[in-house]
Scaffold this motif. Sequence first.
Motif, PDB file in Angstrom:
ATOM      1  N   ALA A   1       0.818  -1.207   0.000  1.00  0.00           N
ATOM      2  CA  ALA A   1       0.000   0.000   0.000  1.00  0.00           C
ATOM      3  C   ALA A   1       0.852   1.258   0.000  1.00  0.00           C
ATOM      4  O   ALA A   1       0.475   2.266  -0.577  1.00  0.00           O
ATOM      5  N   ALA A   2       2.005   1.208   0.639  1.00  0.00           N
ATOM      6  CA  ALA A   2       2.851   2.397   0.725  1.00  0.00           C
ATOM      7  C   ALA A   2       4.016   2.348  -0.249  1.00  0.00           C
ATOM      8  O   ALA A   2       4.979   3.054  -0.102  1.00  0.00           O
ATOM      9  N   LYS A   3       3.923   1.474  -1.255  1.00  0.00           N
ATOM     10  CA  LYS A   3       5.024   1.314  -2.194  1.00  0.00           C
ATOM     11  C   LYS A   3       5.233   2.580  -3.024  1.00  0.00           C
ATOM     12  O   LYS A   3       6.349   2.984  -3.293  1.00  0.00           O
ATOM     13  N   GLY A   4       4.167   3.203  -3.463  1.00  0.00           N
ATOM     14  CA  GLY A   4       4.270   4.412  -4.269  1.00  0.00           C
ATOM     15  C   GLY A   4       4.204   5.659  -3.414  1.00  0.00           C
ATOM     16  O   GLY A   4       4.162   5.608  -2.197  1.00  0.00           O
TER      17      GLY A   4
ATOM     18  N   LEU B   1      12.363   4.266  -2.512  1.00  0.00           N
ATOM     19  CA  LEU B   1      11.796   5.417  -3.207  1.00  0.00           C
ATOM     20  C   LEU B   1      11.975   6.693  -2.400  1.00  0.00           C
ATOM     21  O   LEU B   1      11.915   6.675  -1.170  1.00  0.00           O
ATOM     22  N   ASP B   2      12.161   7.785  -3.109  1.00  0.00           N
ATOM     23  CA  ASP B   2      12.119   9.118  -2.518  1.00  0.00           C
ATOM     24  C   ASP B   2      10.906   9.817  -3.110  1.00  0.00           C
ATOM     25  O   ASP B   2      10.729   9.833  -4.331  1.00  0.00           O
ATOM     26  N   CYS B   3      10.081  10.397  -2.256  1.00  0.00           N
ATOM     27  CA  CYS B   3       8.849  11.038  -2.704  1.00  0.00           C
ATOM     28  C   CYS B   3       8.992  12.550  -2.679  1.00  0.00           C
ATOM     29  O   CYS B   3       9.634  13.109  -1.795  1.00  0.00           O
ATOM     30  N   SER B   4       8.361  13.205  -3.649  1.00  0.00           N
ATOM     31  CA  SER B   4       8.320  14.663  -3.660  1.00  0.00           C
ATOM     32  C   SER B   4       7.009  15.102  -4.292  1.00  0.00           C
ATOM     33  O   SER B   4       6.350  14.332  -4.987  1.00  0.00           O
ATOM     34  N   VAL B   5       6.657  16.334  -4.027  1.00  0.00           N
ATOM     35  CA  VAL B   5       5.428  16.889  -4.582  1.00  0.00           C
ATOM     36  C   VAL B   5       5.734  18.280  -5.127  1.00  0.00           C
ATOM     37  O   VAL B   5       6.571  19.005  -4.582  1.00  0.00           O
ATOM     38  N   SER B   6       5.086  18.649  -6.222  1.00  0.00           N
ATOM     39  CA  SER B   6       5.250  19.983  -6.790  1.00  0.00           C
ATOM     40  C   SER B   6       3.891  20.478  -7.267  1.00  0.00           C
ATOM     41  O   SER B   6       2.957  19.696  -7.447  1.00  0.00           O
TER      42      SER B   6
ATOM     43  N   MET C   1       8.269   7.749 -11.361  1.00  0.00           N
ATOM     44  CA  MET C   1       6.844   7.627 -11.662  1.00  0.00           C
ATOM     45  C   MET C   1       6.162   8.892 -11.168  1.00  0.00           C
ATOM     46  O   MET C   1       6.356   9.294 -10.019  1.00  0.00           O
ATOM     47  N   THR C   2       5.383   9.528 -12.042  1.00  0.00           N
ATOM     48  CA  THR C   2       4.704  10.769 -11.698  1.00  0.00           C
ATOM     49  C   THR C   2       3.199  10.556 -11.751  1.00  0.00           C
ATOM     50  O   THR C   2       2.681   9.982 -12.707  1.00  0.00           O
ATOM     51  N   THR C   3       2.516  11.033 -10.719  1.00  0.00           N
ATOM     52  CA  THR C   3       1.057  10.988 -10.676  1.00  0.00           C
ATOM     53  C   THR C   3       0.554  12.423 -10.603  1.00  0.00           C
ATOM     54  O   THR C   3       0.955  13.183  -9.726  1.00  0.00           O
ATOM     55  N   GLU C   4      -0.320  12.788 -11.535  1.00  0.00           N
ATOM     56  CA  GLU C   4      -0.862  14.143 -11.563  1.00  0.00           C
ATOM     57  C   GLU C   4      -2.247  14.155 -10.921  1.00  0.00           C
ATOM     58  O   GLU C   4      -3.087  13.298 -11.207  1.00  0.00           O
ATOM     59  N   THR C   5      -2.458  15.117 -10.040  1.00  0.00           N
ATOM     60  CA  THR C   5      -3.755  15.319  -9.409  1.00  0.00           C
ATOM     61  C   THR C   5      -4.205  16.740  -9.694  1.00  0.00           C
ATOM     62  O   THR C   5      -3.430  17.680  -9.543  1.00  0.00           O
TER      63      THR C   5
ATOM     64  N   THR D   1      -7.229  26.011 -11.567  1.00  0.00           N
ATOM     65  CA  THR D   1      -6.969  24.578 -11.435  1.00  0.00           C
ATOM     66  C   THR D   1      -5.501  24.386 -11.095  1.00  0.00           C
ATOM     67  O   THR D   1      -4.620  24.828 -11.833  1.00  0.00           O
ATOM     68  N   LEU D   2      -5.259  23.754  -9.959  1.00  0.00           N
ATOM     69  CA  LEU D   2      -3.893  23.446  -9.538  1.00  0.00           C
ATOM     70  C   LEU D   2      -3.543  22.059 -10.060  1.00  0.00           C
ATOM     71  O   LEU D   2      -4.330  21.119  -9.911  1.00  0.00           O
ATOM     72  N   GLU D   3      -2.384  21.942 -10.691  1.00  0.00           N
ATOM     73  CA  GLU D   3      -1.912  20.654 -11.177  1.00  0.00           C
ATOM     74  C   GLU D   3      -0.777  20.215 -10.258  1.00  0.00           C
ATOM     75  O   GLU D   3       0.329  20.720 -10.340  1.00  0.00           O
ATOM     76  N   VAL D   4      -1.090  19.283  -9.367  1.00  0.00           N
ATOM     77  CA  VAL D   4      -0.146  18.818  -8.358  1.00  0.00           C
ATOM     78  C   VAL D   4       0.485  17.516  -8.850  1.00  0.00           C
ATOM     79  O   VAL D   4      -0.221  16.589  -9.249  1.00  0.00           O
ATOM     80  N   MET D   5       1.807  17.474  -8.821  1.00  0.00           N
ATOM     81  CA  MET D   5       2.548  16.292  -9.275  1.00  0.00           C
ATOM     82  C   MET D   5       3.186  15.590  -8.080  1.00  0.00           C
ATOM     83  O   MET D   5       3.936  16.206  -7.320  1.00  0.00           O
ATOM     84  N   ALA D   6       2.887  14.315  -7.915  1.00  0.00           N
ATOM     85  CA  ALA D   6       3.544  13.484  -6.908  1.00  0.00           C
ATOM     86  C   ALA D   6       4.551  12.610  -7.655  1.00  0.00           C
ATOM     87  O   ALA D   6       4.186  11.892  -8.584  1.00  0.00           O
ATOM     88  N   VAL D   7       5.822  12.717  -7.260  1.00  0.00           N
ATOM     89  CA  VAL D   7       6.889  12.004  -7.966  1.00  0.00           C
ATOM     90  C   VAL D   7       7.509  10.969  -7.046  1.00  0.00           C
ATOM     91  O   VAL D   7       7.916  11.281  -5.927  1.00  0.00           O
ATOM     92  N   ALA D   8       7.592   9.719  -7.552  1.00  0.00           N
ATOM     93  CA  ALA D   8       8.267   8.624  -6.855  1.00  0.00           C
ATOM     94  C   ALA D   8       9.556   8.353  -7.620  1.00  0.00           C
ATOM     95  O   ALA D   8       9.525   7.861  -8.742  1.00  0.00           O
ATOM     96  N   LYS D   9      10.679   8.724  -7.007  1.00  0.00           N
ATOM     97  CA  LYS D   9      11.973   8.558  -7.662  1.00  0.00           C
ATOM     98  C   LYS D   9      12.727   7.408  -6.994  1.00  0.00           C
ATOM     99  O   LYS D   9      12.990   7.455  -5.791  1.00  0.00           O
TER     100      LYS D   9
END
Length: 181
Positions: free
Chosen positions: A25-28, A80-85, A117-121, A101-109
């Motif tokens: 569950a916490a892999k990403g 993984l190292d996580c970051s958000v922008s 891997m990038t997830t856009e919200t 509209t805010l485009e928030v990117m969660a990045v798993a490096k």
Amino acid sequence: MAMLALLVHNAASLRLGGAGCAHEAAKGCNITSVVIRSGRGFPVQLEKTGDHAYEATLCEDVPDFRTTVKLAQPLFDAGLDCSVSGVPGGATALEPGASVTLEVMAVAKPRSKGESMTTETKIAVKRLSPSSDSAACKVTRKPSAFEDCGYAPLLEKQRQQAAISSGSAPVAPPPDPKRRL
């Protein structure tokens, strides 16, 4: 009963080589929480409209908002190292009737070599115009204590800044009712 469930979960995790459900569950680095507050710290109507989509509605008298996004933190051995922008650093002003509209990117490096891997919200925030029905901005859900705790330091900082501003003098304590002139 809870202790038994914890023991069963730990035993299953050990049998799977540490790859239990908590690990998966916490892999990403997924977004686990989105909180939108007015610039003064009051709750704002927020609805989750999809897996990676939110919609917030500000009342006409709310000129700005603040956004807080929290990420899941993977276990250390996930590598993984996580970051958000894309999250504004302070208050974001919005004119009546406008939206953003805010485009928030969660990045798993990965710590080792590999692709991120990038997830856009998307978070759509609209402010009602003076002629709009104010029922749309009524907060229909109760924020959890977890959400409220994140704003306590912000509100305390604002309170302290207001207390030391040049236009405010210390308030004299009320007279003692037992002591009369």
